[in-house]
Enzyme design. Structure first.
Site, mmCIF file in Angstrom:
data_model
loop_
_atom_site.group_PDB
_atom_site.id
_atom_site.type_symbol
_atom_site.label_atom_id
_atom_site.label_comp_id
_atom_site.label_asym_id
_atom_site.label_seq_id
_atom_site.Cartn_x
_atom_site.Cartn_y
_atom_site.Cartn_z
ATOM 1 N NE ARG A 1 -4.281 -1.347 0.028
ATOM 2 C CZ ARG A 1 -4.442 -2.375 -0.794
ATOM 3 N NH1 ARG A 1 -3.486 -2.727 -1.628
ATOM 4 N NH2 ARG A 1 -5.576 -3.066 -0.803
ATOM 5 C CD GLU B 1 -2.830 3.226 -5.460
ATOM 6 O OE1 GLU B 1 -3.837 2.543 -5.738
ATOM 7 O OE2 GLU B 1 -1.844 2.766 -4.872
ATOM 8 C CG HIS C 1 -3.219 -0.857 -6.934
ATOM 9 N ND1 HIS C 1 -3.544 -0.213 -5.774
ATOM 10 C CD2 HIS C 1 -3.191 -2.180 -6.609
ATOM 11 C CE1 HIS C 1 -3.728 -1.095 -4.796
ATOM 12 N NE2 HIS C 1 -3.514 -2.310 -5.291
#
Ligand code: DGY
Length: 324
Positions: free
Chosen positions: A237, A266, A285
């Site tokens: 993360r 993000e 991601h």
């Protein structure tokens, strides 16, 4: 009458049908306050919630007084206010096993692409810069036989250790809350404290969830411990790393390169300095993002919600204690 649920992620048709066989489904685009307002009745009567990536906090739960179970299409659940769910005795289901191997593959892809500068040199080829036999300005560094440091030895850490040890003959250091016998016996992984790992590893791979304890765990002080040849990989993360400190470490040469699948914000903002650094491979991601695995995760999340709303929870539950 079937229980009502809110679905806030598009699902493959067959999985949506599986849900509809059990529940009355209201599909929405997201969980933004405007959306909740627009579908106020459906949210007020929903007993289940299924989707991914959106914030589920106390203010949303207030609008969902009948909610009994939430099911996220992810292993990570840092976007959920677990205390608020616990207070209201709402189950939180997730998909911890189905994505393990795929995420470990992504991490190896980051290790290899940063070390061998795959993205950067492929771009140079596309630009027509490969006009003669290449010289050292195109070279990368080796991966095989280098020391891999894994911070967080859970399922994904173990799958990464397997790839690194069996495939690339890499000695493995790891740091975790507790020692991991299987990693030590199968892959000769050596447990050490975080600072020792950061000082000794050639590749530092973070595979940690985001919690209060892991917030900015890797900061300027920690980058200062790493080798100047170190390659830093984060596929857990984003906020586990102080991104400004990372940018400084990359710019100053304190570390050699970084491979990143996750970021503090993000999608990564267009103006992020990370996008201008040649020694950074930045991915959107994609850790678990293959057709097979994303289907598997969605199927698991659907089954999890069916189990949870039928009081048949045996696995994949973050907070089983709320129903005891
Ligand atoms: C997860 O499942 O938490 C991953 O980050 C999604 O790729």
């Amino acid at each position: 009458m079937k229980p009502s649920i809110i679905l806030y992620k598009a699902l493959p048709d067959d999985l949506k049908q599986r849900l509809e066989a059990h529940f009355t489904v209201t599909q929405v685009a997201n969980l933004h306050p405007e959306t909740v307002e627009q579908h106020a009745e459906a949210f007020a009567s929903a007993e289940g919630l299924l989707g991914s990536s959106e914030k589920v906090d106390a203010s949303l739960l207030e609008k969902m007084p009948k909610l009994r179970a939430t099911s996220t299409i992810s292993v990570g659940y840092d976007n959920f206010d677990v205390d608020a769910l616990n207070d209201r005795k709402i189950l939180l289901m997730h998909t911890p096993t189905v994505l393990t191997e795929t995420v470990a593959d992504t991490i190896m892809a980051l290790v290899l692409s940063t070390a061998r500068r795959v993205v950067e040199v492929a771009e140079r080829v596309k630009k027509g810069e490969w006009t003669s036999s290449i010289g050292p300005d195109w070279f990368g560094v080796d991966v095989h036989h280098k020391t891999l440091g894994i911070v967080g030895m859970g399922r994904i850490g173990l799958a990464l250790a397997q790839r690194a040890h069996c495939g690339f003959n890499m000695p493995i250091l790891y740091n975790a809350r507790r020692q991991h016998t299987e990693a030590e016996t199968r892959f000769q992984a050596r447990y050490c404290d975080l600072d020792t790992l950061l000082k000794e590893a050639d590749y530092v791979c973070l595979v940690l969830p985001y919690t209060d304890e892991t917030h900015h765990l890797i900061n300027a002080e920690k980058f200062a411990l790493m080798k100047s040849s170190a390659i830093f990989i984060n596929a857990g993360r984003g906020p586990v790393v102080d991104e400004n400190a990372l940018i400084e470490a990359l710019k100053s040469g304190e570390i050699h390169a970084a491979g990143l699948d996750v970021f503090e914000q993000e999608p990564l903002p267009k103006e992020s300095p990370l996008l201008t650094l040649p020694n950074v491979v930045a991915l959107p991601h994609i850790g678990s993002a293959t057709h097979e695995t994303r289907y598997g995760m969605a199927a698991c999340a659907v089954d999890n919600l069916i189990d949870a709303l039928n009081d048949k929870v045996e696995k994949n539950c973050v907070n089983p204690q709320v129903r005891q």
